[in-house]
Write an enzyme that holds these catalytic residues in place. Structure first.
Site, short mmCIF file in Angstrom:
data_model
loop_
_atom_site.label_atom_id
_atom_site.label_comp_id
_atom_site.label_asym_id
_atom_site.label_seq_id
_atom_site.Cartn_x
_atom_site.Cartn_y
_atom_site.Cartn_z
N LEU A 37 91.07 -68.68 -96.98
CA LEU A 37 92.25 -68.48 -97.82
C LEU A 37 93.00 -69.79 -97.80
CD1 LEU A 37 94.04 -66.47 -99.47
CD2 LEU A 37 95.37 -66.17 -97.37
N ASN B 22 91.28 -69.67 -88.18
CA ASN B 22 92.09 -68.74 -88.96
C ASN B 22 93.53 -68.95 -88.53
OD1 ASN B 22 93.30 -66.49 -90.21
ND2 ASN B 22 92.85 -65.19 -88.45
N THR C 96 102.12 -44.81 -85.02
CA THR C 96 103.22 -45.67 -85.45
C THR C 96 102.73 -46.76 -86.39
OG1 THR C 96 104.07 -45.39 -83.21
CG2 THR C 96 105.19 -46.99 -84.60
N SER D 38 107.72 -62.63 -92.91
CA SER D 38 108.01 -61.26 -92.50
C SER D 38 108.83 -61.24 -91.22
CB SER D 38 106.68 -60.50 -92.31
OG SER D 38 106.90 -59.12 -92.19
N CYS E 144 92.59 -66.55 -92.94
CA CYS E 144 91.16 -66.73 -93.19
C CYS E 144 90.39 -65.73 -92.34
CB CYS E 144 90.73 -68.16 -92.84
SG CYS E 144 91.60 -69.43 -93.79
#
Length: 563
Positions: free
Chosen positions: A50, A74, A347, A372, A2
């Site tokens: 979200l 969030n 990077t 992930s 969010c």
């Protein structure tokens, strides 16, 4: 993910409201499902949502029955069910949102509330009775969070998920430090996440690795991150870390669904409707059957990671989606990537661009959450430069340094590359319990030797060669595949393309005459110079104070590529 924006102690909050809503809109990409705001006293909280958990009832900011506490969050609180069950004082929950538990937790534990949370989070809570704001960020900084002040509104303090909605109203911005809580009563930040390995990095752990415990801990971490009410998937590079996460997730989905089928068959022979699963207390409970696992990969045509990812997906039986991009696609996206990342670190930008492009594809498929593999290389010393670690003390201190700075590097990349398209990334390797276990392992067990490849103990923990009754987690050549930097693994031409284009945009004369406002933070390559110029197009110079550039250890190498 969010998006949140908040301001406490504004001198004219009603007049400021249109600006606050505009600042919230600047991060609507993080929360495209709904917008909300609350004003109390001289404080405003703005939330862009979200919806992942409590989809139908979790609109924010959340407010208690009395209207005295307002909360904008969030993130995800994985232990919210356990916390609800163990509250000392009954609380009337209005939603199924995992985040609402923070309100009664604050009422019971005050400033110590964040210590009880297991999850990734940034939040701002306003206590109307005390006219007090409390803000906190998760231990490692998986979710992005910033804090600002303005010389035009002395005494006011601002908070936001991204810097882009602070710099229009603040001229002093800092990264909100992970593992800290802010209290407007004292106007101070206080560390609440204080494990010995982080606070005393020179104290070298001596606990030998326990492979079974290590495996079980990562499985538990992945399991709790399957908490979702929307389609989800896994980012699959074909490297060790993402492949292990995908393998564990797939096994858990199959296990839960098999239990569900068995129970339903015992009841009436049907395999549909609500089915059994496992709750936070490891007890059977009635939940929806877990959906099929989607896996996603991206690379240049013929990229090494793409081929490996397809092999892993086939082995695991995931519904795999393999995408390609061109160097031109990546170059065209660079300015947008830097705008969303809010960094000019070489990077991070190299690795983020393919992830940014992939996240757009994932969003288009209707998937809102992905797992992930970030954090593993920092915890286990998996980067190739760790080969040069002179001894276990320096090895350990470097892993602590890398973990402590994840919020400025890989966490920032994972969070903002996905959030740019309204996708949430969850990172099992950065689970609080898993970290506590792994960062207290004797670093001698983690060190790379002629007989031990990088991340040996992680690979060994999931090697079932001596367990004939256990189904292999991964193909052997994937489990023992050597590390590829993500920016290299998507195709070796990617980095070369970036360097070649930097030559076209930055002259030798430019390199000799850096901008005076950069001070001592002068880029040392044309590629770094190019990114810094793009950053400056989006953000005022003072925003550069939130950026940390990668600096190699045990090496005179200046290019961050792991080749």
């Amino acid at each position: 993910m969010c998006g949140i924006f908040a301001c406490h102690c504004h001198p004219d909050v009603q007049k400021f409201k249109p600006t606050a809503l505009k600042m919230g809109k600047a991060i609507r990409h993080r929360g495209p499902d709904w917008s909300g705001n609350v004003i109390a006293n001289n404080t405003i909280l703005v939330h862009e949502r979200l919806s992942i958990v409590g989809v139908e009832s979790g609109a924010q900011p959340l407010v208690n029955d009395e209207g005295t506490i307002a909360l904008a969050v969030n993130g995800e609180i994985y232990n919210h069910r356990v916390l609800r069950k163990h509250l000392k004082t009954p609380y009337n929950f209005k939603t199924h949102s995992d985040c609402e538990v923070i309100i009664p937790l604050y009422l019971e534990h005050d400033i110590d509330a964040p210590r009880h949370l297991d999850g990734m989070f940034s939040w701002v809570l306003h206590d109307k009775t005390q006219d007090r704001v409390v803000a906190a960020r998760d231990p490692i900084g998986v979710t992005s969070f910033y804090m600002g002040r303005s010389s035009k509104t002395p005494g006011a303090v601002y908070f936001a998920s991204e810097m882009k909605c602070l710099h229009p109203v603040c001229d002093d911005i800092m990264t909100f430090p992970p593992g800290h809580v802010y209290d407007s009563k004292t106007d101070q930040l206080k560390r609440y996440f204080d494990p010995k390995w982080l606070i005393e990095p020179s104290s070298i752990p001596e606990t030998p690795v326990d492979y079974k415990t290590l495996r079980t801990a990562l499985e538990k971490s992945v399991r709790k991150r399957l908490m979702a009410e929307v389609p989800f998937g896994v980012l699959l590079s074909g490297g060790l870390d993402s492949s292990l996460v995908a393998s564990i997730a797939q096994r858990e989905i199959q296990r839960v669904n098999e239990l569900a089928k068995q129970q339903r068959q015992r009841q009436n022979g049907s395999l549909d409707e609500e089915l059994v699963g496992i709750d936070d207390d490891n007890k059977l409970t009635t939940v929806q059957m877990l959906p099929e696992l989607h896996s996603f990969s991206i690379g240049l045509p013929g990229a090494p990671d793409t081929k490996a990812a397809e092999e892993v997906a086939k082995f695991l039986g995931t519904r795999h989606h393999s995408f390609t991009f061109t160097i031109e696609d990546g170059l065209n996206a660079l300015s947008d990537v830097i705008y969303h990342l809010e960094t000019y670190d070489v990077t991070t930008i190299r690795a983020s661009t393919p992830m940014f492009l992939l996240s757009r594809k994932i969003k288009a498929m209707g998937v809102k959450m992905v797992l992930s593999g970030e954090g593993s290389d920092e915890i286990f010393g998996g980067y190739l430069y760790f080969h040069a670690a002179p001894d276990k003390k320096e090895f350990h201190e470097e892993t602590v340094r890398r973990v402590d700075n994840l919020h400025l590097a890989d966490c920032l990349r994972a969070n903002k590359s996905t959030s740019a398209w309204g996708v949430e990334a969850r990172v099992p390797f950065l689970d609080r319990e898993f970290l506590e276990l792994c960062m207290n392992i004797d670093p001698a067990d983690k060190m790379i030797t002629k007989d031990r490849i990088e991340k040996y103990i992680l690979r060994r923990a999931f090697d079932t060669t001596d367990e004939p009754e256990t189904k292999p987690y991964l193909p052997e050549k994937i489990l023992w595949r050597q590390k590829e930097q993500f920016s290299d693994g998507v195709g070796y031409g990617w980095i070369d393309g970036l360097k070649d284009n930097a030559e076209l945009h930055v002259s030798d004369e430019d390199m000799k005459n850096p901008k005076p406002e950069w001070g001592s933070d002068v880029p040392d390559t044309k590629e770094a110079y190019w990114y810094r110029c793009m950053f400056d197009e989006h953000f005022p110079t003072y925003c550069a104070g939130t950026v940390k550039r990668w600096v190699p250890t045990w090496s005179k190498q200046t290019d961050p590529s792991g080749r």
